[in-house]
Design an enzyme around this catalytic site. Structure first.
Site, PDB file in Angstrom:
ATOM      1  CG  ASP A 132      -0.176  -0.072   2.542  1.00  0.00           C
ATOM      2  OD1 ASP A 132       0.777  -0.861   2.635  1.00  0.00           O
ATOM      3  OD2 ASP A 132      -0.520   0.670   3.485  1.00  0.00           O
TER       4      ASP A 132
ATOM      5  CD  GLU B  58       4.346   0.589   6.960  1.00  0.00           C
ATOM      6  OE1 GLU B  58       5.219   0.864   7.779  1.00  0.00           O
ATOM      7  OE2 GLU B  58       3.979   1.426   6.102  1.00  0.00           O
TER       8      GLU B  58
HETATM    9 ZN   LIG Z   1       6.883   2.356   3.838  1.00  0.00          ZN
END
Ligand SMILES: [Zn+2]
Length: 382
Positions: free
Chosen positions: A82, A142
Site C-alpha cells: 500500500d 502498513e
Molecule cells: Zn513504507
C-alpha cells in the site's frame, strides 16, 4: 553463483524498470481493496516465477510466499504493497523517469523496494539458488498502522524462528540503513472547569486553562532523555474571552520511545498525570490515546546483522554507510519483537516519502537488488 545473480540483474534492467512502473501505476492506498488486490496479483506472478509457493493470509491481509530449502531457519524479506496516496494519483502523476530520478506515487515508499525484492529473488532463482529457505511477507495496510487487520499478530507469528529479516522499506541517499525505530503515541485530553465572570464573581470560577497548564508542566517533565522517552504537548486551545474564567481547555500531544516493553509504563504515567487534579471541581477527560507502530528495538543482533550487510556491500563495491535509529515506524518493530534480527530501509534510495515531492534514484533499484542477492547468498554460507 554471485556472478550469475549480478549478470541476471544487469541483463534484466528493462524488465525490472517495467515491474517498478507497473507497481507504481496501480494506485493502492490501504482503503482501496481492488487496487491492493491488483498489486498483489502482479506480485504473486513474479513470486511464482521465482519458484515460490504463495498464499493469501486473510487475517493479516497479506501475501506470504515461501521458497523451500534445507532445514535451516529461513531468511525473511518484508514489505508493504500500500501507499499513502489516494485513488487517481497514478493517473495524475504516473511513473516517470527523469535523468537519475524516478517519481510517481510510492515510487520510493515502497513500490521500488518491492521491485528490489522480487528482482533479487528472480535473479537467485535463475542462478539456481538452493539452501536456506526464503520467506516473503507483503502486507497491504502498513501506512494506516494495520488499522482493520490483524497483521501485527500475523507478522509476529510468521516471523518467529526466522534467521534474519530484511525489510525493503524506503532507503536513504546517504547509504545508511535502519536498525532502530522509535514508536509513538498520539493523545488528546481536555479539562472541564467552571465558567464565571472574571470581574463579578471570580471566586465561583475554576479555570480549565490554569489546571491544564499545571498538567502540561507535569507532562513535559516526564521526558527522560536517558531512556529515550519524549513527551510533547503540541497544541493547546481553550477559553473564549479575556474576562471569562475558561471552563474548557484541550491539548494534543505526542510521545516517542524506543523500547516496546515500556509502552504500558508510558501509558500509565500519562494517565497518572492527567488524573491528578490540582483544583477541586475539575474534570479531566482523555479524548484520544492512539498507539502507532511498535518501536523497532535497536538490538545487538540488529547491529551484528547490519555489520554483515555492510561487509557484504564492501566486498561487492556497494556503499553502505551506517546503521541508524530513526523516528518513524515500520513493520520491522513487530519482527524484532518476535526475536528476529532485522535490517530495515533496504529498498530503493530517495527522499521525501509521503509527499508529492517523493523521488527515488533509478540506479538504486539495481544496486539494492544486487546487495540483497549478495546478502542472501552470504547468509547461505553461514
Ligand atoms: Zn513504507
Amino acid at each position: 553463483m554471485k556472478e550469475d545473480v549480478f549478470a541476471y540483474i544487469d541483463d534484466h534492467k528493462a524488465q525490472m524498470m517495467d515491474l517498478w512502473q507497473d507497481l507504481v501505476n496501480q494506485d493502492s492506498p490501504a482503503s482501496y481493496r481492488e487496487g491492493v488486490d491488483l498489486v498483489a496479483k502482479r506480485v504473486f506472478k513474479e513470486l511464482e516465477e521465482a519458484g515460490a509457493s504463495t498464499r493469501w493470509d486473510e487475517e493479516g491481509k497479506a501475501l506470504i510466499a515461501e521458497i523451500p530449502g534445507d532445514s535451516r531457519a529461513p531468511v525473511l524479506l518484508l514489505g508493504h504493497m500500500d501507499t499513502v496516496f489516494p485513488v487517481g494519483e497514478a493517473a495524475r502523476r504516473p511513473f516517470t523517469v527523469e535523468g537519475s530520478r524516478v517519481t510517481g506515487p510510492g515510487a520510493l515508499d515502497m513500490k521500488g523496494g518491492v521491485a528490489v525484492m522480487l528482482s533479487a529473488l528472480k535473479a537467485l532463482h535463475s542462478a539456481g539458488f538452493s539452501g536456506r529457505p526464503l520467506k516473503v511477507i507483503l502486507v497491504s495496510d502498513e501506512e494506516i498502522a494495520h488499522n482493520g487487520s490483524k497483521a501485527t499478530v500475523m507478522l509476529q507469528r510468521e516471523a518467529r524462528g526466522c534467521a534474519a529479516c530484511f525489510n525493503c522499506e524506503t532507503g536513504y541517499e546517504d547509504n545508511s540503513l535502519v536498525i532502530g525505530r522509535k514508536g509513538g503515541v498520539v493523545f488528546k485530553a481536555a479539562v472541564h472547569g467552571i465558567a464565571a465572570h472574571a470581574g463579578n464573581n471570580p471566586r465561583q470560577g475554576r479555570s480549565a486553562i490554569w489546571e491544564m497548564a499545571k498538567k502540561i508542566d507535569d507532562i513535559q517533565n516526564m521526558t527522560d532523555w536517558d531512556k529515550g522517552i519524549t513527551f510533547n504537548v503540541g497544541t493547546i486551545k481553550g477559553g473564549t474571552v479575556s474576562n471569562a474564567i475558561p471552563d474548557y481547555c484541550e491539548v494534543e500531544g505526542d510521545i516517542r520511545f524506543q523500547d516496546p516493553d515500556i509502552s504500558p509504563f508510558v501509558k500509565e504515567e500519562l494517565f497518572k498525570v492527567l488524573n491528578h487534579t490540582y483544583m477541586e471541581g475539575m474534570k479531566t477527560e482523555l479524548l484520544l490515546y492512539h498507539e502507532g507502530m511498535l518501536p523497532m528495538k535497536m538490538t545487538e543482533e540488529n547491529r551484528k546483522l547490519f555489520e554483515f550487510v555492510k561487509k557484504t556491500g564492501e566486498e561487492n563495491g556497494i556503499p553502505v554507510s551506517e546503521g541508524k535509529l530513526v523516528g518513524g515506524g515500520s513493520d520491522s518493530g513487530y519482527v524484532v519483537y518476535a526475536g528476529v534480527p532485522t535490517v530495515c530501509a533496504m529498498g530503493v534510495k530517495g527522499r521525501f516519502n509521503h509527499t508529492r515531492d517523493e523521488y527515488a534514484l533509478k540506479d538504486s533499484l539495481f544496486e539494492r537488488a544486487k546487495l540483497l542477492g549478495a546478502v542472501i547468498l552470504k547468509m547461505n554460507e553461514v
